[in-house]
Enzyme design. Structure first.
Site, PDB file in Angstrom:
ATOM      1  N   ARG A 175       0.815  -1.223   0.000  1.00  0.00           N
ATOM      2  CA  ARG A 175       0.000   0.000   0.000  1.00  0.00           C
ATOM      3  C   ARG A 175       0.847   1.272   0.000  1.00  0.00           C
ATOM      4  O   ARG A 175       0.355   2.332  -0.392  1.00  0.00           O
ATOM      5  CB  ARG A 175      -1.015  -0.052   1.131  1.00  0.00           C
ATOM      6  CG  ARG A 175      -2.075  -1.127   0.862  1.00  0.00           C
ATOM      7  CD  ARG A 175      -3.111  -1.231   1.956  1.00  0.00           C
ATOM      8  NE  ARG A 175      -2.541  -1.626   3.228  1.00  0.00           N
ATOM      9  CZ  ARG A 175      -2.491  -2.868   3.700  1.00  0.00           C
ATOM     10  NH1 ARG A 175      -2.976  -3.849   2.976  1.00  0.00           N
ATOM     11  NH2 ARG A 175      -1.969  -3.126   4.867  1.00  0.00           N
ATOM     12  N   GLU A 210       5.288 -10.312  16.027  1.00  0.00           N
ATOM     13  CA  GLU A 210       4.789 -10.820  17.302  1.00  0.00           C
ATOM     14  C   GLU A 210       5.313 -12.229  17.557  1.00  0.00           C
ATOM     15  O   GLU A 210       5.720 -12.571  18.663  1.00  0.00           O
ATOM     16  CB  GLU A 210       3.258 -10.808  17.296  1.00  0.00           C
ATOM     17  CG  GLU A 210       2.654 -11.115  18.645  1.00  0.00           C
ATOM     18  CD  GLU A 210       1.146 -10.973  18.662  1.00  0.00           C
ATOM     19  OE1 GLU A 210       0.559 -11.359  19.677  1.00  0.00           O
ATOM     20  OE2 GLU A 210       0.561 -10.495  17.665  1.00  0.00           O
TER      21      GLU A 210
END
Length: 175
Positions: free
Chosen positions: A63, A100
């Site tokens: 993006r 994560e």
């Protein structure tokens, strides 16, 4: 908040429970399909960096490409894609970053930038800051990052804290 930023924010669709329950996804596709909103978004970022003597805009896949290309055009400079691994055909430099659970990596062509080039990094979203931090480190290997711009910042995730204090950070819409 300026009326332009209010307009941009109003065109970002909120999608609850995507990609998983408890997440509020901020969908830019509704802002992209509206010509006025797309123009306002690019113009707002341009205004923030027009006096920075930018040589290249580096867009983070994918993006960041959407906003980076028209911004590079408007700034009259080149565009450098920062990609996921194994997407670029020539010799690359890379930067690993923490997720994560595990790590990931971004890359750009080794010959894309040179010492002294002034680079604006662009992406759609600042969340935890891992990808943005990695992009700045990647650019810093060979050039001078002078700023990083986002359309959206999720302030409660504190991603801005991972970014260097000596570069300009601009995010248009904050949640």
């Amino acid at each position: 908040m300026s009326s332009n930023i209010e307009k941009i924010k109003s065109m970002i669709r909120n999608v609850p429970d995507f990609p998983k329950e408890g997440i509020m996804f901020r969908d830019i596709t509704t802002a992209l399909k509206d010509a006025q909103t797309l123009k306002l978004t690019v113009d707002e970022i341009y205004e923030a960096f027009k006096d920075e003597k930018i040589d290249y805009v580096a867009g983070i896949e994918s993006r960041g490409f959407i906003y980076g290309m028209p911004l590079a055009y408007k700034l009259n400079c080149g565009f450098i894609p920062i990609r996921k691994p194994k997407k670029l055909p020539c010799e690359v430099i890379s930067q690993e970053y923490e997720l994560e659970y595990g790590t990931d990596k971004i890359e750009m062509h080794k010959d894309a930038l040179k010492k002294g080039d002034r680079v604006l990094v662009v992406d759609d979203l600042l969340a935890t800051g891992g990808t943005a931090q990695a992009a700045i480190k990647l650019v810093s290997q060979v050039a001078e990052p002078v700023g990083i711009a986002f359309v959206i910042e999720l302030e409660d995730l504190s991603g801005r804290e991972k970014l260097p204090k000596d570069i300009k950070v601009v995010s248009l819409v904050k949640y």
